[in-house]
Motif scaffolding. Structure first.
Motif, PDB file in Angstrom:
ATOM      1  N   SER A 118      16.249  -2.664  -2.240  1.00 39.43           N
ATOM      2  CA  SER A 118      15.375  -3.953  -2.458  1.00 39.43           C
ATOM      3  C   SER A 118      15.227  -4.654  -0.899  1.00 39.43           C
ATOM      4  CB  SER A 118      16.155  -4.828  -3.385  1.00 39.43           C
ATOM      5  OG  SER A 118      17.245  -5.626  -2.884  1.00 39.43           O
ATOM      6  N   LEU A 119      15.387  -3.738   0.176  1.00 38.97           N
ATOM      7  CA  LEU A 119      15.363  -4.386   1.772  1.00 38.97           C
ATOM      8  C   LEU A 119      14.036  -3.753   1.970  1.00 38.97           C
ATOM      9  CD1 LEU A 119      19.172  -4.187   2.419  1.00 38.97           C
ATOM     10  CD2 LEU A 119      17.830  -6.197   2.142  1.00 38.97           C
ATOM     11  N   VAL A 120      12.844  -4.464   1.904  1.00 37.70           N
ATOM     12  CA  VAL A 120      11.730  -3.809   2.206  1.00 37.70           C
ATOM     13  C   VAL A 120      11.894  -3.708   3.932  1.00 37.70           C
ATOM     14  CG1 VAL A 120       9.350  -3.981   2.674  1.00 37.70           C
ATOM     15  CG2 VAL A 120      10.474  -4.930   0.698  1.00 37.70           C
ATOM     16  N   PRO A 121      11.778  -2.275   4.046  1.00 37.97           N
ATOM     17  CA  PRO A 121      11.673  -1.693   5.403  1.00 37.97           C
ATOM     18  C   PRO A 121      10.676  -2.580   6.577  1.00 37.97           C
ATOM     19  CG  PRO A 121      11.477  -0.071   4.483  1.00 37.97           C
ATOM     20  CD  PRO A 121      11.465  -1.295   3.572  1.00 37.97           C
ATOM     21  N   ARG A 122      11.253  -2.721   7.744  1.00 37.34           N
ATOM     22  CA  ARG A 122      10.189  -3.211   8.834  1.00 37.34           C
ATOM     23  C   ARG A 122       8.954  -2.118   8.999  1.00 37.34           C
ATOM     24  NH1 ARG A 122      12.500  -7.765  11.459  1.00 37.34           N
ATOM     25  NH2 ARG A 122      14.594  -8.209  11.105  1.00 37.34           N
ATOM     26  N   MET A 164      14.804  -6.427  -8.403  1.00 35.89           N
ATOM     27  CA  MET A 164      15.766  -6.993  -7.353  1.00 35.89           C
ATOM     28  C   MET A 164      16.956  -7.013  -7.953  1.00 35.89           C
ATOM     29  SD  MET A 164      13.103  -6.640  -5.697  1.00 35.89           S
ATOM     30  CE  MET A 164      13.466  -7.194  -3.832  1.00 35.89           C
ATOM     31  N   GLU A 165      17.329  -7.563  -9.004  1.00 35.65           N
ATOM     32  CA  GLU A 165      18.450  -7.865  -9.544  1.00 35.65           C
ATOM     33  C   GLU A 165      19.302  -6.755  -9.750  1.00 35.65           C
ATOM     34  OE1 GLU A 165      15.761 -11.329 -10.651  1.00 35.65           O
ATOM     35  OE2 GLU A 165      15.702  -9.049 -10.597  1.00 35.65           O
ATOM     36  N   PHE A 166      18.541  -5.362 -10.095  1.00 38.86           N
ATOM     37  CA  PHE A 166      19.155  -4.264 -10.382  1.00 38.86           C
ATOM     38  C   PHE A 166      19.499  -3.216  -9.159  1.00 38.86           C
ATOM     39  CE2 PHE A 166      17.626  -5.074 -15.311  1.00 38.86           C
ATOM     40  CZ  PHE A 166      18.479  -5.984 -15.059  1.00 38.86           C
ATOM     41  N   VAL A 168      12.285 -10.634  -3.392  1.00 40.07           N
ATOM     42  CA  VAL A 168      13.307 -11.185  -2.477  1.00 40.07           C
ATOM     43  C   VAL A 168      14.731 -10.785  -2.850  1.00 40.07           C
ATOM     44  CG1 VAL A 168      14.550 -13.108  -1.469  1.00 40.07           C
ATOM     45  CG2 VAL A 168      12.154 -13.285  -1.748  1.00 40.07           C
ATOM     46  N   PRO A 169      15.428 -10.050  -2.165  1.00 40.07           N
ATOM     47  CA  PRO A 169      16.647  -9.301  -2.620  1.00 40.07           C
ATOM     48  C   PRO A 169      17.534 -10.473  -3.565  1.00 40.07           C
ATOM     49  CG  PRO A 169      16.369  -8.493  -0.454  1.00 40.07           C
ATOM     50  CD  PRO A 169      15.432  -9.538  -0.928  1.00 40.07           C
ATOM     51  N   ASP A 170      18.378 -10.207  -4.464  1.00 39.37           N
ATOM     52  CA  ASP A 170      18.951 -11.003  -5.340  1.00 39.37           C
ATOM     53  C   ASP A 170      19.728 -11.902  -4.483  1.00 39.37           C
ATOM     54  OD1 ASP A 170      19.472 -12.230  -7.771  1.00 39.37           O
ATOM     55  OD2 ASP A 170      21.473 -10.813  -7.987  1.00 39.37           O
ATOM     56  N   GLY A 203       0.841  -1.512   0.072  1.00 42.85           N
ATOM     57  CA  GLY A 203      -0.006  -0.188   0.023  1.00 42.85           C
ATOM     58  C   GLY A 203       0.855   1.320  -0.066  1.00 42.85           C
ATOM     59  N   ARG A 204       2.076   1.218  -0.197  1.00 37.91           N
ATOM     60  CA  ARG A 204       3.182   2.190  -0.189  1.00 37.91           C
ATOM     61  C   ARG A 204       3.715   2.241  -1.653  1.00 37.91           C
ATOM     62  NH1 ARG A 204       2.524  -0.654   4.637  1.00 37.91           N
ATOM     63  NH2 ARG A 204       2.878   0.759   6.446  1.00 37.91           N
ATOM     64  N   ASN A 205       4.197   3.427  -1.955  1.00 37.57           N
ATOM     65  CA  ASN A 205       4.849   3.856  -3.149  1.00 37.57           C
ATOM     66  C   ASN A 205       6.159   2.755  -3.332  1.00 37.57           C
ATOM     67  OD1 ASN A 205       3.299   5.748  -4.545  1.00 37.57           O
ATOM     68  ND2 ASN A 205       3.867   7.040  -3.323  1.00 37.57           N
ATOM     69  N   HIS A 206       6.380   2.485  -4.254  1.00 39.15           N
ATOM     70  CA  HIS A 206       7.400   1.527  -4.593  1.00 39.15           C
ATOM     71  C   HIS A 206       8.838   1.779  -3.910  1.00 39.15           C
ATOM     72  CE1 HIS A 206       7.250   3.717  -8.025  1.00 39.15           C
ATOM     73  NE2 HIS A 206       8.273   3.452  -8.527  1.00 39.15           N
ATOM     74  N   HIS A 207       9.080   3.247  -4.278  1.00 39.03           N
ATOM     75  CA  HIS A 207      10.565   3.355  -3.260  1.00 39.03           C
ATOM     76  C   HIS A 207      10.376   3.425  -1.893  1.00 39.03           C
ATOM     77  CE1 HIS A 207      10.537   5.259  -7.598  1.00 39.03           C
ATOM     78  NE2 HIS A 207      11.971   4.931  -7.451  1.00 39.03           N
ATOM     79  N   THR A 208       9.096   3.746  -1.288  1.00 41.19           N
ATOM     80  CA  THR A 208       8.850   3.704   0.164  1.00 41.19           C
ATOM     81  C   THR A 208       9.354   2.254   0.593  1.00 41.19           C
ATOM     82  OG1 THR A 208       7.573   5.420   0.080  1.00 41.19           O
ATOM     83  CG2 THR A 208       7.442   4.188   2.133  1.00 41.19           C
ATOM     84  N   ALA A 209       8.976   1.247  -0.398  1.00 41.88           N
ATOM     85  CA  ALA A 209       9.240  -0.307   0.011  1.00 41.88           C
ATOM     86  C   ALA A 209      10.613  -0.433  -0.634  1.00 41.88           C
ATOM     87  CB  ALA A 209       8.348  -0.825  -0.586  1.00 41.88           C
ATOM     88  N   ALA A 210      11.596   0.453  -0.859  1.00 43.68           N
ATOM     89  CA  ALA A 210      12.810   0.096  -1.272  1.00 43.68           C
ATOM     90  C   ALA A 210      13.139  -0.738  -2.367  1.00 43.68           C
ATOM     91  CB  ALA A 210      13.479  -0.524   0.000  1.00 43.68           C
ATOM     92  N   THR A 211      12.140  -0.477  -3.224  1.00 47.04           N
ATOM     93  CA  THR A 211      11.907  -1.298  -4.645  1.00 47.04           C
ATOM     94  C   THR A 211      11.784  -0.333  -5.821  1.00 47.04           C
ATOM     95  OG1 THR A 211      11.034  -2.982  -3.131  1.00 47.04           O
ATOM     96  CG2 THR A 211      11.013  -3.598  -5.516  1.00 47.04           C
TER      97      THR A 211
END
Length: 795
Positions: free
Chosen positions: A149-153, A138-140, A178-180, A126-134
């Protein structure tokens, strides 16, 4: 006497304290669903040393979902444009999607992020993709907060929220989140689905999966469902397998706990490359696309208007001149392109059929009325990742490793398209036709062809204005808020002790009863690979693409802030983003550009980065193997992903295997990759054999084999791979030795420069997925004993 009185006093104080300690909550404020997880509630009265002196108490009350909370089936298909499905006016029959729309609502202004991992991160949080570190797949990933790519807690998933609120939760199919460097059976697993709060996972990790030989996981355990008794099941196909597992899981939930609602996230890899489908489904579409992609785009546009999918005044956006034109293809390549589209259509239609089975299972259980089904037809627009204009027979080969398909090969192998020995992707222009009426495609977040896809929401118990269209602006980030409002569950403020970042999306429940309700999601930024834009109150300002969707190695901009031209559209009058009015409205454009930068600052979109495949090098991300040149493996080690395996590309290396065998034993010793690019050391009829594949083309497969079989006993087999150097993908010489003596040698004229596979792994003692060549069949389990295998990388 005094000691007895003191003892009694202590007991009384202890009991009073225990009762109060366990009665911190009260029915009036329990449960507080804004703080997760929720501890069971128990009211405890007097607890004395004996039962007869203690108050009777009830069992602790476990959390359950709110009364009347619906089941939720969340479906998202992969790489399907707005104009592909029959439900949104396209040429591919999707009768189950159609039926859902008839009993629900179609959303014709629904948006994704325009690329895979970011869309999926936005959907489940439910968050923007950058907020979810994505901010990218993942490979890039890069180290910056919006891209690591490390979805924060601080960003809990819908799986975690619903599990902690009393739902049974599951995830079926694709996980590209899942991070690469964490996609190995060794873990850690905190960012796998089960680590993100989903109780059950059955699916695959990464960008794509082979429909006939997928690398699957159940929970965190590798499984190979296409194998039966160590043999490949010729009837197996992934989409059916996913449906079977989802049906079984849903039935189990309701058979055991009929009052407990379920949440099933169903996300097959269809229709991402490789495009593969059952032969009988491909046959249904024979000749259906012989008219070509240019005419198909016009036909779809006219049908969309006829069905009311798009407004009567909507224009057909022009096809950018860089796309292939049908009339420019040779007669042979027209046959190839038509066949590619037949396969794609079969794949999507077959997937729709399997989804129909899942929905029917819910109906058979009597649960359909109170099941909220959200069906998103595409995590982004269709993919135009075809640099040739004619389609390609191996995405990894052409896009990543530099393979050039030949017309002769493609025409001769038409019957193989869609089967296990092809990994094709259709023409860029078929992708564009599937994105009708918009322009551009997947990866181009600035334009609707990349970001707008079709969505249907059905909930018979709640939605009564069925069969209608909703045109309020909507986005992936709106889905979790919609589910939570439907279930009467608040957005959590704290999860596992971590304060939660607010959700960016808005619930769509307000649209259920009112087609004309003012939209609540009034501002939304878009950004992927520096292609960017901003929607605000009906206006859309966006950059003009500098790099084409099929460019894997674009020339990076020196200044991605200044080097991109901007466009401006009034989407209230221009549904398909066709009439650029930037020149006539310079002040409005400046206002929108300023607003975009404010959103980008707020949501950690900086820095802009328009590199693509150049980011894929594992050395760019955390790597436990960094600086390591010696790797020792033991029999049974498997599913070591390329980012964690020894990097046997563009370098010399030695493989040393210590084995024990009996006469004539065979099997894989060590392998990486598979049929479309890979290597393997094995015994074939007892003969040490090294196989190498640059691609699936016959002339790109080489074998170095000992003329004699091993004798009974212990042996040391060595492969010396001497790389020529002077760049990437160059030649190499292979020398095969047994017990210190040279037994064979050979040349590898062309080696893999960038990546063996997106899904196949390094395995020891057996092979999974596809074989490196077709002289053996997986799993080709080693029949003897492998004491150890060592890979030494040379500087």
């Amino acid at each position: 006497m005094k000691s007895n009185i003191l003892h009694a006093a202590i007991i009384t104080i202890f009991a009073f304290g225990l009762a109060n300690a366990q009665d911190k909550s009260s029915p009036a404020n329990w449960p507080d669903r804004t703080v997760l997880p929720i501890e069971p509630y128990q009211k405890v009265g007097k607890v004395a040393p004996t039962i007869k002196d203690s108050d009777p108490i009830e069992w602790p009350k476990e959390i359950s979902a709110p009364e009347g909370a619906p089941n939720v089936l969340l479906i998202m298909i992969d790489d399907v444009g707005f104009g592909a499905s029959s439900t949104f006016g396209g040429p591919i029959p999707t009768p189950n999607f159609d039926a859902l729309a008839k009993n629900g609502l179609r959303y014709n202004r629904f948006h994704t992020t325009a690329v895979c991992s970011p869309s999926r991160a936005a959907l489940i949080t439910g968050r923007n993709h950058h907020t979810a570190a994505t901010g990218i797949i993942m490979e890039f990933s890069t180290p910056y907060p919006g891209y690591n790519s490390l979805v924060p807690r601080t960003v809990a998933t819908v799986g975690k929220i619903l599990t902690d609120n009393g739902y049974g939760t599951s995830w079926f199919g694709k996980n590209h989140n899942v991070p690469d460097w964490l996609t190995t059976p060794a873990g850690p697993f905190n960012l796998w689905p089960t680590g993100l709060g989903f109780e059950y996972f059955y699916g695959f990790l990464g960008a794509d999966a082979h429909q006939f030989r997928p690398a699957m996981f159940e929970g965190t355990k590798p499984v190979d469902p296409y194998l039966k008794d160590e043999k490949v099941d010729s009837e197996y196909i992934l989409d059916k397998d996913l449906a079977d597992h989802a049906i079984h899981w849903i039935q189990t939930q309701k058979n055991v706990s009929p009052n407990k609602p379920f949440f099933a996230y169903y996300t097959p890899g269809t229709a991402h490359a490789p495009h593969q489908a059952p032969k009988e489904w491909i046959a249904k579409f024979k000749g259906k696309f012989d008219q070509g992609f240019d005419k198909q785009r016009i036909e779809t546009y006219e049908n969309q208007k006829k069905l009311g999918i798009i407004p009567a005044d909507a224009l057909l956006a022009p096809t950018p001149p860089e796309y292939q034109k049908w009339d420019a293809l040779s007669p042979g390549m027209k046959k190839v392109a038509a066949r590619e589209m037949e396969v794609y259509a079969a794949m999507l239609a077959h997937c729709d059929y399997q989804i129909g089975r899942v929905i029917q299972s819910v109906k058979d259980l009597g649960e359909l009325d109170n099941t909220l089904i959200i069906f998103i037809m595409g995590d982004n627009g269709s993919s135009a990742e075809d640099p040739t204009g004619q389609g390609l027979t191996s995405e990894i080969g052409v896009l990543v490793n530099g393979l050039v398909d030949t017309e002769d090969y493609m025409v001769k192998h038409l019957d193989d398209f869609g089967g296990p020995w092809m990994a094709e992707h259709f023409s860029m222009s078929w992708a564009h036709a599937m994105n009708t009426p918009f322009q551009w495609d997947k990866k181009i977040a600035s334009h609707l062809g990349g970001s707008r896809t079709g969505m249907v929401i059905s909930w018979p118990a709640r939605i009564k204005q069925t069969g209608q269209i909703r045109s309020q602006f909507s986005h992936l980030t709106d889905i979790v808020p919609t589910i939570l409002e439907a279930a009467n569950i608040p957005q959590p403020k704290k999860v596992d002790g971590f304060e939660q970042l607010p959700m960016a999306g808005k619930s769509l429940v307000y649209t259920f009863d009112n087609a004309n309700a003012p939209e609540t999601h009034t501002t939304q930024y878009f950004e992927v690979i520096a292609n960017r834009g901003l929607y605000k109150d009906g206006w859309m300002a966006n950059t003009t693409p500098r790099n084409l969707p099929w460019q894997g190695h674009p020339v990076p901009s020196q200044d991605p802030v200044k080097d991109y031209k901007w466009e401006l559209y009034d989407l209230t009058k221009d549904y398909s983003q066709t009439n650029d009015i930037a020149a006539k409205n310079p002040e409005k454009l400046k206002e929108m550009q300023k607003a975009f930068m404010e959103e980008a600052q707020k949501y950690e979109v900086f820095p802009f980065d328009d590199r693509y495949i150049d980011r894929v090098n594992p050395e760019n991300r955390p790597n436990l193997n960094k600086g390591r040149t010696k790797f020792t493996f033991h029999q049974g080690v498997s599913r070591i992903t390329e980012g964690m395996a020894p990097n046997m590309k563009n370098t010399s290396f030695t493989i040393t295997a210590d084995v024990e065998v009996k006469a004539g034993q065979e099997g894989i010793i060590i392998t990486q990759g598979g049929y479309f690019a890979g290597l393997a050391l094995m015994l074939q009829k007892g003969k040490p054999t090294f196989a190498y594949a640059f691609s699936h083309y016959p002339e790109h497969k080489w074998t170095v084999q000992s003329p004699t079989a091993l004798t009974v006993g212990k042996h040391t087999i060595v492969v010396n791979f001497d790389y020529a150097g002077g760049g990437v993908g160059k030649a190499a010489k292979v020398t095969l030795m047994v017990d210190g003596k040279k037994v064979a040698s050979g040349d590898i004229p062309r080696t893999v420069p960038s990546r063996f596979s997106a899904d196949e792994t390094l395995d020891v003692g057996e092979d999974f997925g596809t074989p490196v060549n077709r002289t053996y069949e997986v799993p080709f389990t080693f029949q003897g004993k492998i004491n150890q295998v060592t890979v030494d990388l040379k500087p």
